[in-house]
Enzyme design. Structure first.
Site, PDB file in Angstrom:
ATOM      1  N   HIS A 120      14.915   1.446  -1.121  1.00  0.00           N
ATOM      2  CA  HIS A 120      13.739   0.837  -1.741  1.00  0.00           C
ATOM      3  C   HIS A 120      13.185   1.701  -2.863  1.00  0.00           C
ATOM      4  CE1 HIS A 120      13.656  -2.052   1.518  1.00  0.00           C
ATOM      5  NE2 HIS A 120      13.643  -1.071   2.391  1.00  0.00           N
ATOM      6  N   HIS A 146       7.112   9.220  -3.983  1.00  0.00           N
ATOM      7  CA  HIS A 146       8.194   8.302  -4.371  1.00  0.00           C
ATOM      8  C   HIS A 146       7.775   7.527  -5.611  1.00  0.00           C
ATOM      9  CE1 HIS A 146       5.520   5.903  -1.774  1.00  0.00           C
ATOM     10  NE2 HIS A 146       5.737   5.004  -2.712  1.00  0.00           N
ATOM     11  N   THR A 234       4.313  -1.632   0.775  1.00  0.00           N
ATOM     12  CA  THR A 234       5.593  -2.077   1.345  1.00  0.00           C
ATOM     13  C   THR A 234       5.316  -2.556   2.765  1.00  0.00           C
ATOM     14  OG1 THR A 234       6.018   0.193   2.085  1.00  0.00           O
ATOM     15  CG2 THR A 234       7.010  -0.481   0.000  1.00  0.00           C
TER      16      THR A 234
END
Ligand SMILES: [Zn+2]
Length: 283
Positions: A120, A146, A234
């Site tokens: 992802h 990230h 997410t």
């Protein structure tokens, strides 16, 4: 995946929990304790294989953001939540207050971190408690950071090229994310080494960083941030995440952005309704 086949559903759910989307609980608790991208957990093997152990949520198609809430019962908040992230940061709606303190990051050199392509995003997992941020007097320890391409947050209706998320947790298990928008500009030397070793394939295994990263250089000089109450971006889209999006972007060269974009052409969740939430910023 066929998530509606009776009988298989539960089994698949368990299987996925163990593979693509469920690693939350593993090594590093993260913002998404149950969700890979925001999660520190070693992520699942996803994209390497395209069959049943592929990530059961994605950024397009049948498992894309508009369907996340239907994919698993634990993901329901993605659809029903009222405090979801990301959002459009509309400057006409920001409430300014002298009582809001700037964020106080205490980021240093990461010597013992690992990097993973979890299917992802590219995520750097941080160990120990040396790196943290103080938010309104509370300490939140950095778990991982990230990237998203393009950005998830919008500023007055516009996305930036990329967005960096520093995911933290306090000792009560509450999450806080510092979001930094990234625009094309000068090459960032700190990213150079990390970028040279971007794991191209999704894997369950995080590998040690090729060289230490000085995290403090990943922040802009101006630490004014817009604060709001949001969620993981997410699945499972868990709410009550303390969001702080820095106003000043940082820069990566177009070449550095393109390298990431080649691996992740689009790993952003579209903006969600602000609803009756407040956007606030210090003066
Ligand atoms: Zn994120």
């Amino acid at each position: 995946m066929t998530r509606k086949i009776p009988g298989l559903t539960a089994a698949l759910a368990v299987m996925f929990a163990l593979t693509a989307c469920g690693q939350n609980t593993a090594s590093t608790p993260d913002s998404n304790a149950s969700a890979p991208a925001e999660t520190a957990a070693p992520a699942p093997a996803a994209a390497e294989t395209s069959h049943s152990d592929a990530p059961h949520w994605s950024y397009e198609g049948e498992a894309g953001p508009e369907h996340w809430g239907e994919l698993e019962s634990e993901f329901a908040t993605c659809e029903t939540g009222k405090s979801q992230s990301p959002i459009n940061i509309d400057h006409t709606k920001i409430v300014r207050s002298g009582e809001i303190k700037p964020i106080e990051p205490h980021y240093g050199k990461l010597t013992d971190a690992t990097v993973i392509n979890n299917g992802h995003t590219i995520q750097v997992n941080v160990t120990g408690e040396d790196n943290y941020v103080m938010l309104d007097g509370q300490k939140y320890t950095l778990l991982q950071f990230h990237f998203h391409h393009p950005s998830e947050h919008q500023i007055d209706g516009k996305n930036a090229e990329m967005e960096l998320h520093f995911v933290h947790q306090n000792d009560k298990g509450e999450k806080a994310v510092v979001g930094v928008l990234i625009n094309p500009g000068k090459a960032n030397a700190v990213f150079a080494d990390l970028w040279k070793h971007l794991p191209e394939k999704a894997s369950e295994e995080a590998v040690p960083l090729a060289s230490p990263i000085d995290l403090s250089v990943l922040l802009p000089q101006d630490l004014h941030s817009v604060h709001y109450d949001g969620s993981l971006t997410t699945p499972p889209c868990t709410e009550h995440v303390n969001w702080n999006v820095l106003e000043q972007p940082i820069e990566l060269s177009q070449e550095q952005i393109d390298l990431f974009a080649k691996l992740f052409p689009d790993n952003h969740r579209p903006v969600q309704e602000l609803g009756d939430r407040t956007l606030s910023e210090g003066e």
